[in-house]
Structure formats: structure tokens, C-alpha cells
Scaffold this motif. Sequence first.
Motif, short mmCIF file in Angstrom:
data_model
loop_
_atom_site.label_atom_id
_atom_site.label_comp_id
_atom_site.label_asym_id
_atom_site.label_seq_id
_atom_site.Cartn_x
_atom_site.Cartn_y
_atom_site.Cartn_z
N ARG A 2 165.82 62.49 135.62
CA ARG A 2 167.22 62.89 135.81
C ARG A 2 167.62 63.91 134.75
O ARG A 2 166.94 64.08 133.73
CB ARG A 2 168.14 61.66 135.71
CG ARG A 2 168.18 61.02 134.33
CD ARG A 2 169.34 60.05 134.22
NE ARG A 2 169.32 59.29 132.98
CZ ARG A 2 169.75 59.76 131.81
NH1 ARG A 2 170.18 61.02 131.70
NH2 ARG A 2 169.74 58.99 130.73
N ARG A 47 163.22 57.52 139.26
CA ARG A 47 164.24 58.57 139.29
C ARG A 47 164.95 58.70 137.96
O ARG A 47 165.37 59.80 137.56
CB ARG A 47 165.25 58.28 140.41
CG ARG A 47 164.67 58.39 141.82
CD ARG A 47 165.72 58.05 142.87
NE ARG A 47 166.84 58.98 142.81
CZ ARG A 47 166.88 60.14 143.44
NH1 ARG A 47 165.83 60.54 144.16
NH2 ARG A 47 167.93 60.92 143.37
N SER A 48 165.09 57.60 137.26
CA SER A 48 165.79 57.63 135.98
C SER A 48 165.05 58.47 134.95
O SER A 48 165.65 58.97 134.00
CB SER A 48 165.96 56.20 135.43
OG SER A 48 164.69 55.57 135.29
N GLN A 90 160.66 57.17 128.66
CA GLN A 90 162.12 57.29 128.71
C GLN A 90 162.73 56.97 127.35
O GLN A 90 163.61 57.67 126.85
CB GLN A 90 162.70 56.35 129.77
CG GLN A 90 162.41 56.76 131.18
CD GLN A 90 163.07 55.87 132.21
OE1 GLN A 90 162.96 56.10 133.42
NE2 GLN A 90 163.75 54.83 131.77
N ARG A 118 167.32 64.07 130.60
CA ARG A 118 165.95 63.86 130.13
C ARG A 118 165.11 65.09 130.49
O ARG A 118 164.45 65.66 129.63
CB ARG A 118 165.37 62.58 130.74
CG ARG A 118 166.06 61.32 130.19
CD ARG A 118 165.34 60.04 130.55
NE ARG A 118 165.93 58.90 129.88
CZ ARG A 118 166.49 57.86 130.49
NH1 ARG A 118 166.50 57.80 131.82
NH2 ARG A 118 167.01 56.87 129.78
#
Length: 334
Positions: A151, A147-148, A122, A154
Motif C-alpha cells: 500500500r 495488500r497491506s 512490513q 510503504r
Amino acid sequence: MSKFDKIIGYSAVKKELKQIADTLKNREVYAKLGVSSPRGLLLYGEPGVGKSLMASAVIEESGRKAFVCRKDQPNGDFVKVIKATFEKAIENAPSIVLLDDMDKFANGDERHPDAEEYVTVQSCIDEAKGKEVFVLATVNNMRCLPRSLHRAGRFDRVIEIDTPRGKDALAIIAHYLKNKKVVDNVDAKTIARIMDGRSCAELETVINEAGLYAGYERADFITMEHFMEALMRTVFDVPAASDELEDEDFYSSLDDVSIASTYQINSLYAYCQQQGIDMISVAAATPEEIAEWEDLSMSSYDIYIAEDTSIKEVVRGNPAVVFLEDGIVKFKSS
């Protein structure tokens, strides 16, 4: 020949992948419209459906240099590998970072969304923002990822690659059969139907296994019997036939069934096809599907598989239709 031409079937997916590759290759066209390429693409689905092939097609057609990152180091060292991969991509921009089997980056198949590896990915994606680095990832199990991570912003495009069905399955089977010496009565539709929902890799394996059976018999051609034997052994794990194998042996694992699995239905269906028994398989039939059969005067079932009724008796009765309703196998005799 386009790299995308090597992908059999999946026309809708290929159309979307071609569009993404075009945005990467012809940035100026989209810049005139005031838009930019997606920041990332994530392809997910079961193993063996062709995600890596599709990712390779996007890379080749984009004309960009790719930097591949796969889990091949211990966890601590692998974090350094991830960072180094993104650094090289930034130095050689415009470029692509391929995160292959990204769900394997942390702790195998277990779900660890806060793992250092995912946090690092990330962070690297965010640091590469605006530096002409496109991030492409393949994933088997989306539940392993936070989930981040996937999303928008990204990975702007997330595409599910499903197992081939219908025309896609037929096209793939026809492709694998193309250079095989098969008899004229080999029915690709029957193979596709029995293997409905199986991966491309499984389709290829079964077809090759059929050829191995034919070669061992020193046969001149691969027959439908060879395909059925390969299906039974490879897909349904039914022991290979032998001169000593009797019907009783084949049915030993299928007798006295009250709760039937899809495996049992498919195994029975495959056997009936092999023996020339006319039978239609409707696994996990919906109420609407059952209603359609009732319209054909099939509203009652002659045989219910229960503790006192064995599947071998049903087969000997030459069934025409098999339903799986509420976990119970129901047959309609012809």
C-alpha cells in the motif's frame, strides 16, 4: 553513459525511474518544495522482463549504498536476515534496501499473505520511516503479497513491467542482433510478431539459439531459417527438423483440432512463415477486429477446424487469415 541507457525500450518506465532516482540523489531540490522522496518502489512483472536491471539502474543513479536481501536461508533464519539488512541500511543512511524477488520470501510460489517474513518486512519498513532508507522491491507474482505490504506509505510507487511489445520488442531484438552475423533478409518484425508477449530473456535466448543452429551447420551467417527453427523449438516446443521429418510428423500433434490454443496458432503461423506461406495470425480476435476483416469482403470463412478437418489440410490450402473466436480456429483462404 547512464545505467538507464542499458535498458532497451520501456521509455515511459525509464522516465519514471529516472525521476525517482533524481529525488533520491538531489533531496535538497525537493526539500525546498516541501516534499520528500517516495518511501518505496515496487517493480512487478513476469520473470525475464528486466526488473533487476531497472532496480540496479535506480540504485546506481541514486548514488546511495544498497543493501540487498534475497531468500537464501531457511524461513526462521531468513527473518533474522531481513531485520539485519534493514539495521545495516539505517546505520548507513541515506541508503537503499533491495528486496529482490520479494514474492519468494515465504513458502515458494504459494500465497501466504500472513507469513512471518512479510510481517517482518512490513515492520522493518515502518521502523525505517523518517530515517532516509528507501525500499526497492522486485516481484514476479503480486498475488503472493498481502495488500497491506504494497500500500501507499510503504511502497508509494508500484510499477508494472510488462513484456515488450511493438516498438519495444523491435528495439530489443535489434539490440540483440547488433553483434550477430545475420543475412540481410532477417526480418526483425516477423520475429517480434511471432514472439509477441514474450519476455526480454526469451527474445535473447531465441536469437542466441538461432546462432547456435547456424554454428552447428558451419554457416557463415545466421539466416531467417535458423531463427524460425529456434522459435519453433525454444518457444513453441516443436521438435527440431531432421532429414527424416515429414509433413505428416510435423502435423501429428495438430490434426483433428476442435478447440485450438494460442500455442497451436503460433506454431502453425511460425511454420507457415518458415515455408513462405502467406498467413496473418489474429489470435483471440475481438468482434471489432473481425468486423474490420468483414469490411474487406472476408465475412465468410472457407474452412472451420473441426473434428473432421485437420490443420494440415488447411495449410496445404494456403490460408491467408486465421481467427480464434469462441475457442474455435477459423481460417479464411486467400
